[in-house]
Design an enzyme around this catalytic site. Structure first.
Site, PDB file in Angstrom:
ATOM      1  N   MET A  11     -11.058  71.044  24.115  1.00 15.31           N
ATOM      2  CA  MET A  11     -12.180  70.627  23.271  1.00 15.31           C
ATOM      3  C   MET A  11     -11.684  69.560  22.294  1.00 15.31           C
ATOM      4  O   MET A  11     -10.594  69.681  21.746  1.00 15.31           O
ATOM      5  CB  MET A  11     -12.721  71.805  22.473  1.00 15.31           C
ATOM      6  CG  MET A  11     -13.197  72.984  23.296  1.00 15.31           C
ATOM      7  SD  MET A  11     -14.776  72.744  24.090  1.00 15.31           S
ATOM      8  CE  MET A  11     -15.878  72.698  22.712  1.00 15.31           C
ATOM      9  N   ASP A  81     -19.836  64.705  33.917  1.00 15.73           N
ATOM     10  CA  ASP A  81     -19.417  65.321  32.658  1.00 15.73           C
ATOM     11  C   ASP A  81     -19.573  66.832  32.789  1.00 15.73           C
ATOM     12  O   ASP A  81     -20.409  67.314  33.552  1.00 15.73           O
ATOM     13  CB  ASP A  81     -20.273  64.798  31.498  1.00 15.73           C
ATOM     14  CG  ASP A  81     -19.691  65.143  30.136  1.00 15.73           C
ATOM     15  OD1 ASP A  81     -18.448  65.112  29.990  1.00 15.73           O
ATOM     16  OD2 ASP A  81     -20.460  65.448  29.219  1.00 15.73           O
ATOM     17  N   GLU A  82     -18.777  67.588  32.042  1.00 16.94           N
ATOM     18  CA  GLU A  82     -18.801  69.056  32.051  1.00 16.94           C
ATOM     19  C   GLU A  82     -18.583  69.607  33.461  1.00 16.94           C
ATOM     20  O   GLU A  82     -19.226  70.568  33.897  1.00 16.94           O
ATOM     21  CB  GLU A  82     -20.115  69.593  31.455  1.00 16.94           C
ATOM     22  CG  GLU A  82     -20.400  69.125  30.042  1.00 16.94           C
ATOM     23  CD  GLU A  82     -19.455  69.689  28.979  1.00 16.94           C
ATOM     24  OE1 GLU A  82     -18.595  70.533  29.313  1.00 16.94           O
ATOM     25  OE2 GLU A  82     -19.578  69.271  27.818  1.00 16.94           O
TER      26      GLU A  82
END
Length: 191
Positions: A11, A81-82
């Site tokens: 993160m 993304d993700e």
């Protein structure tokens, strides 16, 4: 020759910002990049947004896997993304895009969750990606951070619970392994 990329990081390592910059770089060169994310990421519907304020409209992985090859061939690159939230079958489809359509697929995501356990999408990307790169970030102590740490409003580390809990700086912080294991969030968390 197109390749399947997995760019992972804890993160706060600027994964989403990097994804958005790649899409913009394709645009700047007169190319089309398709930006997608899994529908499981419900934070911003139809939008990929980074913590520093960059954002762009996107489509969903679930839409991508339903597209005909000729539709996908309108793009010069696919940016995901993700990607940790993808299923094994999604990663297999990304391989099809790379191998059969000769279009690069660049995936950004977490390697592990807050318990240091891998996500399904990350497992298969680590196994099958042609290029694996780590995007770095640092712990409060200055050492490299690789542990995604979930915490509660009292500033206590959470070590149990559902694997998927969508959050950001109010819920997660990246720590080095030493401080993750010690349960030490550091002197302050910036929100």
């Amino acid at each position: 020759m197109a390749k399947l990329y997995f760019r992972h990081g804890a993160m706060g390592s600027s994964k989403t910002a990097n994804a958005l910059m790649v899409v913009y770089n394709y645009y700047e060169r007169g190319k089309n990049a398709l930006l997608v994310k899994p529908q499981l990421d419900t934070r911003d519907e139809g939008v990929v947004r980074s913590r520093i304020g960059l954002e762009q409209k996107c489509r969903y992985v679930e839409e991508l896997v339903q597209m005909e090859d000729r539709e996908i061939q309108e793009y010069d690159c696919v940016v995901v993304d993700e990607a940790q939230f993808c299923k094994k079958s999604d990663i297999e489809f990304f391989e099809h895009i790379v191998d059969d359509l000769n279009i690069p697929v660049i995936c950004y995501g977490l390697r592990t969750d807050f318990r240091r356990e891998p996500f399904e999408g990350s497992i298969w990307l680590l196994a099958w990606a042609d290029v694996i790169e780590e995007l770095k970030t640092v712990c409060w102590c200055g050492d490299g951070a690789s542990c995604n740490t979930r915490f509660n409003e009292k500033g206590e580390i959470i070590r149990e619970g559902a694997q998927v809990f969508l959050g950001a700086n109010d819920d997660y912080v990246a720590l080095c392994r030493r401080h993750y294991k010690a349960g030490n969030l550091g002197p302050q968390i910036r929100k």
